[in-house]
Design a protein around this motif. Sequence first.
Motif, short mmCIF file in Angstrom:
data_model
loop_
_atom_site.label_atom_id
_atom_site.label_comp_id
_atom_site.label_asym_id
_atom_site.label_seq_id
_atom_site.Cartn_x
_atom_site.Cartn_y
_atom_site.Cartn_z
N ALA A 189 0.76 -1.17 0.10
CA ALA A 189 -0.27 0.03 -0.01
C ALA A 189 0.88 1.35 0.16
O ALA A 189 0.31 2.19 -0.59
CB ALA A 189 -0.94 -0.02 1.25
N THR A 190 1.93 1.16 0.53
CA THR A 190 2.74 2.37 0.82
C THR A 190 4.16 2.51 -0.09
O THR A 190 4.14 3.60 -0.57
CB THR A 190 3.28 2.31 2.15
OG1 THR A 190 4.22 1.37 2.68
CG2 THR A 190 2.16 2.58 3.20
N ALA A 191 4.65 1.39 -0.43
CA ALA A 191 5.94 1.52 -1.36
C ALA A 191 5.65 0.88 -2.57
O ALA A 191 6.49 0.57 -3.47
CB ALA A 191 7.14 1.01 -0.43
N GLY A 192 4.67 -0.17 -2.72
CA GLY A 192 4.65 -0.81 -3.93
C GLY A 192 5.15 -2.19 -3.75
O GLY A 192 6.02 -2.46 -3.04
N ARG A 193 4.95 -3.08 -4.84
CA ARG A 193 5.50 -4.16 -4.78
C ARG A 193 6.91 -4.34 -4.94
O ARG A 193 7.49 -5.43 -4.43
CB ARG A 193 4.83 -5.14 -6.05
CG ARG A 193 5.37 -4.75 -7.44
CD ARG A 193 4.53 -5.35 -8.78
NE ARG A 193 4.99 -4.83 -9.86
CZ ARG A 193 4.40 -5.37 -11.11
NH1 ARG A 193 3.26 -6.28 -10.89
NH2 ARG A 193 4.88 -4.96 -12.31
N GLY A 194 7.55 -3.47 -5.29
CA GLY A 194 9.20 -3.64 -5.50
C GLY A 194 9.61 -3.61 -4.05
O GLY A 194 10.88 -4.02 -4.19
N ALA A 195 9.18 -3.19 -3.25
CA ALA A 195 9.60 -3.20 -1.71
C ALA A 195 9.45 -4.58 -0.79
O ALA A 195 9.86 -4.78 0.15
CB ALA A 195 8.79 -2.07 -0.79
N VAL A 196 8.74 -5.22 -1.42
CA VAL A 196 8.11 -6.27 -0.74
C VAL A 196 9.31 -7.63 -0.69
O VAL A 196 9.55 -7.90 0.54
CB VAL A 196 7.12 -7.27 -1.43
CG1 VAL A 196 6.83 -8.55 -0.80
CG2 VAL A 196 5.69 -6.62 -1.32
N ALA A 197 9.98 -7.94 -1.58
CA ALA A 197 11.02 -8.88 -1.76
C ALA A 197 12.33 -8.34 -0.94
O ALA A 197 12.85 -9.06 -0.01
CB ALA A 197 11.41 -9.16 -3.22
N PRO A 198 12.53 -7.16 -1.11
CA PRO A 198 14.00 -6.67 -0.27
C PRO A 198 13.49 -6.78 1.05
O PRO A 198 14.53 -7.21 1.90
CB PRO A 198 13.89 -5.25 -0.56
CG PRO A 198 13.53 -5.31 -2.00
CD PRO A 198 12.43 -5.98 -2.08
N VAL A 199 12.38 -6.31 1.62
CA VAL A 199 12.06 -6.48 3.39
C VAL A 199 12.25 -8.05 3.57
O VAL A 199 12.46 -8.32 4.60
CB VAL A 199 10.79 -5.84 3.54
CG1 VAL A 199 10.51 -6.13 5.05
CG2 VAL A 199 10.83 -4.38 3.46
N ALA A 200 11.39 -8.75 2.86
CA ALA A 200 11.41 -10.27 3.00
C ALA A 200 12.80 -10.79 3.18
O ALA A 200 13.20 -11.87 4.04
CB ALA A 200 10.59 -10.93 1.96
N LEU A 201 13.62 -10.47 2.05
CA LEU A 201 14.97 -10.65 2.37
C LEU A 201 15.67 -10.40 3.49
O LEU A 201 16.51 -11.37 4.14
CB LEU A 201 15.84 -10.27 0.98
CG LEU A 201 17.40 -10.69 1.15
CD1 LEU A 201 17.38 -12.23 0.69
CD2 LEU A 201 18.03 -10.04 -0.20
N LEU A 202 15.57 -9.08 4.04
CA LEU A 202 16.23 -8.74 5.33
C LEU A 202 15.60 -9.58 6.54
O LEU A 202 16.36 -10.02 7.21
CB LEU A 202 15.88 -7.36 5.43
CG LEU A 202 16.33 -6.79 6.83
CD1 LEU A 202 17.81 -6.67 6.83
CD2 LEU A 202 15.53 -5.45 6.95
N LEU A 203 14.25 -9.93 6.68
CA LEU A 203 13.80 -10.59 7.52
C LEU A 203 14.45 -12.30 7.69
O LEU A 203 14.77 -12.62 8.61
CB LEU A 203 12.28 -10.67 7.84
CG LEU A 203 11.66 -9.24 7.66
CD1 LEU A 203 10.23 -9.38 7.78
CD2 LEU A 203 12.13 -8.80 9.35
N THR A 204 14.21 -12.94 6.25
CA THR A 204 14.50 -14.19 6.23
C THR A 204 16.27 -14.26 6.53
O THR A 204 16.68 -15.37 7.09
CB THR A 204 14.05 -14.74 5.01
OG1 THR A 204 14.65 -13.92 3.92
CG2 THR A 204 12.74 -14.78 4.79
N GLY A 205 17.01 -13.33 5.97
CA GLY A 205 18.43 -13.38 6.09
C GLY A 205 18.68 -13.23 7.49
O GLY A 205 19.65 -13.94 8.16
N ALA A 206 17.98 -12.26 8.38
CA ALA A 206 18.37 -12.48 9.63
C ALA A 206 18.02 -13.60 10.54
O ALA A 206 18.73 -14.11 11.49
CB ALA A 206 17.40 -11.48 10.29
N ALA A 207 16.94 -14.29 10.06
CA ALA A 207 16.60 -15.57 10.69
C ALA A 207 17.53 -16.51 10.31
O ALA A 207 17.90 -17.50 11.00
CB ALA A 207 15.04 -16.08 10.28
#
Length: 403
Positions: free
Chosen positions: A367-385
């Motif tokens: 809603a705020t940044a568009g679909r292009g922001a979804v994968a980078p944020v998911a990568l940050l979280l899964t990489g931290a995990a």
Amino acid sequence: MTASPASIGSPPSARGRTPLLLGLGLAVFASVSTELLPPALILGMSSTLGVDAPAVGSLVAVWAVTIVVGTVPAVRVTRHVPRKPLLVVSLVVLAVATAVVAVVPVFGVVLAARLVSALAAAVSWSVVFAYVPTLVPPARLGRAMAIVLGGGTLASVLGVPVGAALAAAGAWQWAFLGAAGVLLTSALVLAVGLPGLAGARNGGTRTRDIDRTAIPVAALLSAGALLLTGYMTLYAYIVPVLGAARIGPDGVGAVLLVAGVAGGLALLLGGALSDRYPATALLVLVAAIPTGVLLAALAPGSVLPQPLAAAGTALIGFGIGGLPPVLQARVARTASATFRPLATSLFVVILNIGIAAGSALGGSLMATAGRGAVAPVALLLTGAALAAFAALIARAGHRHSCL
């Protein structure tokens, strides 16, 4: 201190344990099917109950919230009850509440039935995972968990599609009635075959002591919650993410089918491999998820966007498909016998937390940044995990080497 549950019946033979594991898996299959059915039946249910589609969709959210909020209290309240009758009764209650959803066309009653269903499911899952380590030797725990948790995978690939087909034929009620029938069948199988298992025994004044394994178990589950949040941040919006890689609606089904097959393969392999190589199997499956997310993030700007996105989705499917039994076996091996029933039941809690938090985060990003922001944020979280899991496994290995 609270004593560990003790077996009060003869343990099954090697030949007899497989039907019991399948019975436990059947209970998981029906429970997960019941949880996930409303979205597949949304049009028929909304018409019969006289509510809009979002109201029907909220039945899944109600279940998830009840699991998250109610699991720990329900497990603690029932911790002294002998395990076998508790499991059988919880499955029967779940079956009756599921049947009520089918036969009473009043939304308020259906909502209440879903609350009861979720609480009964929380209790039954805690007992299911308390039983698994008592039915098999430690060297086969991963394979046993794969059999039982395979019921959840089967619910996604068989139970929900069958329900959708019934809804398309104008008979959505039969999906819930079928799930209730499967629950009663599993209750009967387990009532006849399971050995007795005592509840926890109160041994005196130290009942409030924190179990020594609670901290490492909590660390494992926290890493799992972070991983599942990152996974759902992407996967709840996989269609627009794939669309950014020029995979249209006609191709999404094939990509997701391949991911499902990869997940099924990981489930088949993961249990056995986690018995032989528990740390390696867990790290490989966890690493597959951020690796797949990375490929999906890189795909839109690459010269081969579609193959890269498809490969990334398949890797994500592989990791998430094999993760539940391997992580659950790790939790069971880490927890003491006293703490194991609660520890293993909390996997369902972190699963629902991950689903809710990841879906909400992904929706906010869309809603705020568009679909292009979804994968980078998911990568940050899964990489931290992944980093957290690697650190926990390294710490456990160092601790064992010093003993």
